[in-house]
Every structure is written in structure tokens, then in C-alpha cells.
Design a protein around this motif. Structure first.
Motif, PDB file in Angstrom:
ATOM      1  N   UNK A  41       0.443   8.275  -4.586  1.00 46.92           N
ATOM      2  CA  UNK A  41       0.912   7.179  -3.728  1.00 46.92           C
ATOM      3  C   UNK A  41       1.791   7.864  -2.575  1.00 46.92           C
ATOM      4  N   UNK A  42       1.572   7.264  -1.282  1.00 47.54           N
ATOM      5  CA  UNK A  42       2.462   7.644  -0.301  1.00 47.54           C
ATOM      6  C   UNK A  42       3.286   6.629   0.298  1.00 47.54           C
ATOM      7  N   UNK A  43       2.961   5.235  -0.506  1.00 50.52           N
ATOM      8  CA  UNK A  43       3.869   4.146  -0.269  1.00 50.52           C
ATOM      9  C   UNK A  43       3.510   3.602   1.353  1.00 50.52           C
ATOM     10  N   UNK A  44       2.166   3.887   1.717  1.00 51.37           N
ATOM     11  CA  UNK A  44       1.661   3.386   3.013  1.00 51.37           C
ATOM     12  C   UNK A  44       0.465   2.687   2.748  1.00 51.37           C
ATOM     13  N   UNK A  62       7.669  -2.609  -0.656  1.00 49.42           N
ATOM     14  CA  UNK A  62       8.174  -1.288  -0.583  1.00 49.42           C
ATOM     15  C   UNK A  62       7.356  -0.493   0.301  1.00 49.42           C
ATOM     16  N   UNK A  63       6.247  -1.064   0.937  1.00 43.71           N
ATOM     17  CA  UNK A  63       5.135  -0.086   1.440  1.00 43.71           C
ATOM     18  C   UNK A  63       5.395  -0.148   3.038  1.00 43.71           C
ATOM     19  N   UNK A  64       4.966   0.714   3.974  1.00 48.14           N
ATOM     20  CA  UNK A  64       4.703   0.764   5.227  1.00 48.14           C
ATOM     21  C   UNK A  64       3.469   0.362   5.750  1.00 48.14           C
ATOM     22  N   UNK A 103      -4.142  10.223   6.821  1.00 42.98           N
ATOM     23  CA  UNK A 103      -2.734  10.090   6.715  1.00 42.98           C
ATOM     24  C   UNK A 103      -2.524   9.692   5.146  1.00 42.98           C
ATOM     25  N   UNK A 104      -3.221   9.510   4.344  1.00 37.70           N
ATOM     26  CA  UNK A 104      -2.955   9.488   2.763  1.00 37.70           C
ATOM     27  C   UNK A 104      -2.507   8.089   2.550  1.00 37.70           C
ATOM     28  N   UNK A 105      -2.969   7.133   3.177  1.00 36.85           N
ATOM     29  CA  UNK A 105      -2.520   5.661   2.780  1.00 36.85           C
ATOM     30  C   UNK A 105      -3.191   5.505   1.571  1.00 36.85           C
ATOM     31  N   UNK A 125      -2.461  -4.360  -3.410  1.00 38.89           N
ATOM     32  CA  UNK A 125      -1.656  -3.501  -4.274  1.00 38.89           C
ATOM     33  C   UNK A 125      -2.061  -3.425  -5.747  1.00 38.89           C
ATOM     34  N   UNK A 126      -2.633  -4.476  -6.121  1.00 39.82           N
ATOM     35  CA  UNK A 126      -3.099  -4.512  -7.522  1.00 39.82           C
ATOM     36  C   UNK A 126      -4.239  -3.696  -7.848  1.00 39.82           C
TER      37      UNK A 126
END
Length: 339
Positions: free
Chosen positions: A60-63, A91-93, A116-118, A307-308
Motif C-alpha cells: 500500500x502507498x496510502x493513495x 488516512x489516504x490521499x 504512481x502506485x495508487x 477501501x474494502x
């Protein structure tokens, strides 16, 4: 010897790459005979699924990525804000791109977001979208893609309004006014949302005596200019319906303007109704009757489902529809049938 790819498998099995991908993911939508043929081709060619590489791609990149057609439409703006808020809370961008309803531009943006590894992508599909290249992106990157507001495939997750129910509600309301004719203005010609709204309107008008011919509806751009152009073409043919139905509130703005250019008053000379119920609908004069399709709820639900999905690799696609609600205002309530 070169490595066997999923493209090799799909060619050997005589199926599309997306079908081979779905077999690999265990989708129940694929007939057993087709699945057996694909798995036989995998065995004969020696295809090996590199699960470790897929898992590495899933770090995860949290994007999150979001691609919509046009942020100038207030409906899509509300959708985007709701998604961003839900992503922020988790907590994601959010990275946002605009396809302008251009398929090639959309695929370029999908590729860029994967680079960009979303961790996942929310997609409001451009008209003419094709499943194969998108499945190719999913296979290479293990990045889930969720459709929202409109769709082109039942093999990907989808969140949007119940457009059929929205059309039914509006059709029944307009029928109750004593109207005898109605026309739909606006919306992309091959949009799933437009097709479903037409289906709902036909159902809502059924047995009412209201003449509604979907073949005579005017497909246009989903904006005020499209609404103005669409209703102008109808009126120039000498058609004066009792009810003008806008594909969206953005389209209704143009309809109001064109009617007034012809000295016709919305709500008095002709009833006007619409879909979406964005904030400006109740601020128009007269206030616009519109079916609320709740972009904020769609945006939040879409973010939650994506997200799930990031944490659950279950192959079965999910489909979630948001229930609409009719908001009756003066643009139809004050109209009376012509003598």
C-alpha cells in the motif's frame, strides 16, 4: 524461451483477455465450459500465475486515484468532495484526473495512476470505455478499479444511483399533473445512466396516457449548453410538450435559458423536471423539481467499497445502488394543462 503470458492463454483458449483474467480470479460469471477451456490452455502452455509478484504490487502507498469526466459539473464536484473526505478519514490521499469523456485520455490517466502506485482507482467511465485494456491494467498491477455514477461492465465493482427508480418516480409525478406529452433532453447518447433513466420514465408513464417516445429524445452534452441546444432542436420542429425532462440539473439550466429566449416561462407555459437535485435546483426561478440521486452518498459508499476491495481480493464484483428521492417544486407544481 519467452515467458507465457495471459495474452497467450486467451489466444489459445479463444477467449478475451478479460475472460481469461476472470477465470484466473475464480469469477462465477464465467460458464464452466469456458473456464475449463481456459484452464486447459494454461496447463498446456505452462502458464504460472506469480502470486508473490501480485502481492508485491499490492503493497500500500496510502493513495487512491479518481478519474471523472468533468469537474465543472456540480454533481461531479460533489461526488469528488465526498470521496476525498472519505479517503482523508481513512488516512489516504486522493489523486484526481479528468478524462473529459475521452477514452484514450482516460487510459493514459489510468496508466499514470498505476505508475504512481495508487492502491485503488475510482472511475467515472468515459463514453466508449472497453473492459479489455482496463482488465490488462488490473492484471499487471493488482490495482482494483471501481466504477461510479455510470458503468460499462458488470465485471467490475459499481456504485451509483438507482436510475430506473429515479425515472419511475419522475414519470409517475408528471403523469399525476394531467400531462399528455413529455420529452427528455440531454445526456450522453450511450450512457448507462441515460438508458436507465429512460427505462424508468417509460415504466413511470406506462398506462398514464402520457406520450413519451425515447427515440425522439435529444442526446446532448451534459451541461447547460447541451440543454439549450437540445430543447432548441425540439422546439424548432414545432413540438411543444407538456413536460420537458432534463437529463440533469446542469442541462436544465440551459433549458430554462432557451425557453426564456423564446418568451416561454418554465413552470407556467411548460413544466420542467430534472435529475440529481444539486444545490442550485431549489435556487432557480421557479425552483426546479428534481430527483435527488445523492452524489455525496454515492461518493462515500464508493470510497468505502474500494477501501474494502483493497483488503479483500474476492473476485465477485460488488454492485451498490443508492435510492433516489423526488423533490417536487414549482417548476412542475404550479403548471396546469393547456386548454
Amino acid at each position: 524461451m519467452s515467458k507465457v503470458t495471459l495474452d497467450d492463454v486467451s489466444r489459445a483458449a479463444g477467449v478475451s483477455r478479460s475472460t481469461a483474467s476472470l477465470v484466473l480470479r475464480g469469477s462465477s460469471r464465467i460458464p464452466e465450459s469456458t473456464s475449463d477451456r481456459v484452464r486447459l490452455a494454461m496447463a498446456e502452455l505452462g502458464y504460472v500465475y506469480n502470486r508473490h509478484a501480485a502481492n508485491m504490487r499490492r503493497s500500500e502507498s496510502m493513495t487512491l486515484g479518481l478519474i471523472v469526466t468533468d469537474i465543472r459539473n456540480p454533481y461531479f464536484a460533489g461526488l469528488t468532495m465526498a470521496i476525498e473526505e472519505a479517503a482523508h478519514e481513512a488516512g489516504y490521499t486522493l489523486l484526481v484526473g479528468y478524462s473529459r469523456d475521452d477514452v484514450e485520455r482516460q487510459y493514459q490517466q489510468l496508466e499514470t495512476m498505476v505508475q504512481q502506485q495508487v492502491d485503488g482507482i475510482l472511475l467515472l467511465p468515459a463514453m466508449g470505455s472497453d473492459l479489455n485494456p482496463i482488465c490488462g491494467i488490473i492484471d499487471r498491477s493488482a490495482v482494483p478499479v471501481l466504477q461510479l455514477a455510470r458503468y460499462f461492465s458488470e465485471e467490475l465493482d459499481y456504485v451509483g444511483p438507482d436510475n430506473i427508480a429515479a425515472g419511475q418516480q419522475l414519470g409517475r409525478h408528471l403523469s399525476s399533473l394531467g400531462a399528455t406529452s413529455a420529452v427528455l433532453i440531454g445526456g450522453p447518447e450511450h450512457s448507462s445512466a441515460r438508458a436507465e433513466r429512460i427505462k424508468g420514465l417509460e415504466s413511470g408513464f406506462s398506462g398514464s396516457g402520457v406520450t413519451f417516445d425515447a427515440n425522439r429524445s435529444e442526446a446532448t452534452r451534459n451541461n447547460a449548453a447541451g440543454g439549450s441546444e437540445g430543447i432548441a432542436r425540439v422546439l424548432d420542429q414545432g413540438i411543444w410538450p407538456d413536460c420537458i425532462i432534463a437529463y440533469s440539473d446542469a442541462v436544465a439550466l440551459g433549458i430554462y435559458a432557451e425557453l426564456r429566449r423564446r418568451n416561454l416561462e418554465p413552470g407556467r407555459d411548460v413544466s420542467v423536471a430534472s435529475f440529481d437535485d444539486i444545490a442550485m435546483a431549489q435556487l432557480l426561478l421557479p425552483p426546479l423539481t428534481s430527483v435527488s440521486t445523492y452524489p455525496e452518498l454515492i461518493g462515500r459508499k464508493a470510497a468505502e467499497l474500494l477501501l474494502a476491495r483493497i483488503r479483500d481480493s474476492s473476485p465477485e464484483p460488488q454492485r451498490s445502488l443508492i435510492e433516489p428521492a423526488l423533490k417536487v417544486r414549482a417548476s412542475t407544481a404550479q403548471w396546469r394543462p393547456r386548454n
